[in-house]
Design an enzyme around this catalytic site. Structure first.
Site, PDB file in Angstrom:
ATOM      1  N   TYR A 271      13.276  46.420 134.636  1.00  0.00           N
ATOM      2  CA  TYR A 271      12.884  45.041 134.290  1.00  0.00           C
ATOM      3  C   TYR A 271      12.330  44.926 132.874  1.00  0.00           C
ATOM      4  O   TYR A 271      12.097  43.819 132.394  1.00  0.00           O
ATOM      5  CB  TYR A 271      11.839  44.516 135.270  1.00  0.00           C
ATOM      6  CG  TYR A 271      12.446  44.060 136.552  1.00  0.00           C
ATOM      7  CD1 TYR A 271      12.993  44.990 137.424  1.00  0.00           C
ATOM      8  CD2 TYR A 271      12.500  42.719 136.898  1.00  0.00           C
ATOM      9  CE1 TYR A 271      13.575  44.593 138.606  1.00  0.00           C
ATOM     10  CE2 TYR A 271      13.082  42.318 138.074  1.00  0.00           C
ATOM     11  CZ  TYR A 271      13.613  43.251 138.920  1.00  0.00           C
ATOM     12  OH  TYR A 271      14.194  42.860 140.089  1.00  0.00           O
TER      13      TYR A 271
ATOM     14  N   LYS B  93      12.304  57.040 144.234  1.00  0.00           N
ATOM     15  CA  LYS B  93      13.629  57.666 144.307  1.00  0.00           C
ATOM     16  C   LYS B  93      13.590  58.950 143.482  1.00  0.00           C
ATOM     17  O   LYS B  93      14.476  59.252 142.682  1.00  0.00           O
ATOM     18  CB  LYS B  93      14.647  56.647 143.770  1.00  0.00           C
ATOM     19  CG  LYS B  93      16.074  56.958 144.024  1.00  0.00           C
ATOM     20  CD  LYS B  93      16.482  56.846 145.470  1.00  0.00           C
ATOM     21  CE  LYS B  93      17.873  57.429 145.632  1.00  0.00           C
ATOM     22  NZ  LYS B  93      18.216  57.820 146.974  1.00  0.00           N
TER      23      LYS B  93
ATOM     24  N   ASP C 121      15.447  54.995 149.810  1.00  0.00           N
ATOM     25  CA  ASP C 121      16.530  54.595 150.717  1.00  0.00           C
ATOM     26  C   ASP C 121      16.128  54.743 152.187  1.00  0.00           C
ATOM     27  O   ASP C 121      16.406  53.885 153.020  1.00  0.00           O
ATOM     28  CB  ASP C 121      17.834  55.345 150.410  1.00  0.00           C
ATOM     29  CG  ASP C 121      17.618  56.812 150.128  1.00  0.00           C
ATOM     30  OD1 ASP C 121      18.281  57.354 149.252  1.00  0.00           O
ATOM     31  OD2 ASP C 121      16.751  57.415 150.791  1.00  0.00           O
TER      32      ASP C 121
ATOM     33  N   ASP D  45      11.603  45.143 144.491  1.00  0.00           N
ATOM     34  CA  ASP D  45      12.381  43.914 144.551  1.00  0.00           C
ATOM     35  C   ASP D  45      13.248  43.902 145.805  1.00  0.00           C
ATOM     36  O   ASP D  45      13.228  42.965 146.611  1.00  0.00           O
ATOM     37  CB  ASP D  45      13.246  43.844 143.278  1.00  0.00           C
ATOM     38  CG  ASP D  45      13.942  42.515 143.123  1.00  0.00           C
ATOM     39  OD1 ASP D  45      13.549  41.557 143.813  1.00  0.00           O
ATOM     40  OD2 ASP D  45      14.880  42.427 142.316  1.00  0.00           O
TER      41      ASP D  45
END
Ligand code: NAP
Length: 418
Positions: A160, A228, A282, A306
């Site tokens: 972002y 992640k 995930d 998000d």
């Protein structure tokens, strides 16, 4: 300070800070941005509910003085085409706390998202989204009552930050060349668009600090760092590492890591300790569908947050009722999380839930829990009576579809019954 188009109310006092602690007067001035599209309908209905709850909860001893500030289409009307006037930022810097309806981001060159601009200019680095189920609200889960988490999403870094170089441009060519020749990074195709993902210790730690402090203040049991890091080791992986580091250094008395629980406590979290754990992004989506009770407060990077916020909102009724806030060191801006739904503008039919519960978060932020709880209980009773706006009516059996304004009137009436 003097404003050109903002009328400071005659009554009410400013919220202030002393030694880092917020001081809330009994009659605080709170800011509101009405919002575009359905903004008028949901803001009008919600303000009636917030005011009634404060009045009933404190018997008139507390009262909100509302002060309108402008952004979006209404601002463009008042400020001669300026969608994001500087005085709006000044007012937030001076008065500290406010709430906003959804804003249109004009399509076409030259406009950044107004929402993103507000967050970045005011340095509102934590996006806070509580996700819980209210009895009676339609949900795709068998046991939606098991979902009760608060997501802290980092708001200022990650993809972002907008550091991107378009395929075919000179900047892109230069960066690709630098990566190949200086850094030996060769595993990308010629002319690939390139983006940079900055994740810093400063940005990560202030977000994780806010999440842990929230868990302490609200008696929550765990903070899960979602990342992640198995793939992006020096950005997402570093976020996780800095999270554990921060908990160890700044909250050693209040927190305990999963490794310590496993090694020293037979897998049982000692009483009074907040568990710091982590999960790969995930698998978090699966866990929140299959075993949502294992998570409480979640701290995560911008892009993960998000996706996760909207996915979890869907588990408990969708973005139509999901509340949110963007919070910095002093300034807090609460907001409806859905958009302007322009086709419903001024039809008095949409669900005010997202904005309403953002206001409930705002009351909790002020430490006005009695008023906040009154709204929650009256809302649940109203849903239980199956009087709902069109979006819930189409998912519920034997429901009566009511306009936004009547839904508000019913919630206010139900405050006397709870
Ligand atoms: P949207 O305004 O969120 O609307 C999408 C759909 O969501 C609506 O058509 C409606 O579904 C449902 N919905 C949204 N709010 C609802 C409510 N209060 N009650 C019941 N249903 C609700 O998304 P969009 O159409 O993609 O975006 C429209 C504009 O909003 C764009 O200009 C966008 O930039 C802006 N936007 C602003 C924000 C923000 O200010 N935070 C966030 C997102 C988008 P049904 O059609 O199924 O009834």
């Amino acid at each position: 300070m003097a404003y050109d188009n903002i009328a400071v109310p005659d009554t009410g006092e400013k919220i202030s800070f002393s030694k880092g602690k917020m001081q809330v007067p009994d009659n605080p001035i709170l800011l509101f941005i009405e919002g575009d599209g359905i903004g008028y309908d949901i803001m009008t209905a919600s303000k009636r509910i917030w005011d009634a709850a404060v009045d009933k909860a404190y018997g008139g001893a507390r009262k909100i003085s509302w002060m309108e500030v402008f952004a979006g289409e209404k601002a463009a009307g008042v400020y001669d085409g300026n969608y994001m006037p500087d005085e709006t930022f000044d007012a937030f810097r001076e008065f500290k706390v406010g709430i906003k309806g959804p804003l249109t981001t004009p399509v076409g060159g030259g406009f950044r998202s107004l929402n993103v601009t507000l967050r970045q200019v005011l340095d509102l680095y934590s996006c806070v989204r509580p996700v819980r189920w209210y009895k009676g609200v339609p949900s795709p889960l068998k046991q939606p009552q098991d979902v009760d988490v608060v997501i802290f999403r980092e708001n200022t870094e990650d993809t972002y930050a907008g550091i991107e170089y378009e395929s075919g441009t000179e900047e892109n060519r230069k960066l690709a060349e630098f990566l190949r020749t200086e850094l030996g990074a060769t595993n990308f195709f010629p002319d690939a668009g390139l983006g940079i993902k900055p994740i810093s210790p400063f940005g990560s730690k202030r977000l994780i600090r806010a999440a842990i402090q929230y868990a302490i203040d609200r008696g929550r049991s765990s903070v899960t760092l979602v990342h992640k890091g198995n793939i992006q080791k020096f950005t997402e992986g570093a976020f996780q590492k800095w999270g554990y580091e921060l908990a160890r250094e700044e909250f050693p008395e209040q927190t305990i890591s999963w490794d310590e629980v496993a090694a020293d406590h037979n897998g049982d979290v000692p009483n009074g300790k907040i568990l710091i754990q982590d999960t790969i992004a995930d698998i978090m989506f699966q866990k929140m569908l299959l075993r949502p009770r294992e998570h409480d407060v979640i701290a995560t990077t911008n892009l993960n947050g998000d996706y996760l916020s909207d996915a979890l909102a869907a588990e408990v009724g969708g973005v139509g009722i999901a509340p949110g806030a963007n919070i910095g060191d002093e300034i807090a801006l609460f907001e409806a999380t859905h958009g302007t739904a322009p086709k419903y503008t001024n039809l008095d039919m949409v669900n005010p839930g997202s904005l309403l519960f953002s206001g409930v978060m705002m009351l909790e932020h002020l430490d006005w829990f009695e008023a906040a709880n009154l709204i929650t209980k009256a809302y649940e009773l109203t849903i239980d009576q199956r009087a709902v706006t069109y979006d819930f009516a189409r998912q519920m059996e034997n429901a009566t579809k009511v306009p936004t304004s009547e839904f508000a009137t019913r919630i206010i009436a139900n405050m006397d019954a709870v």
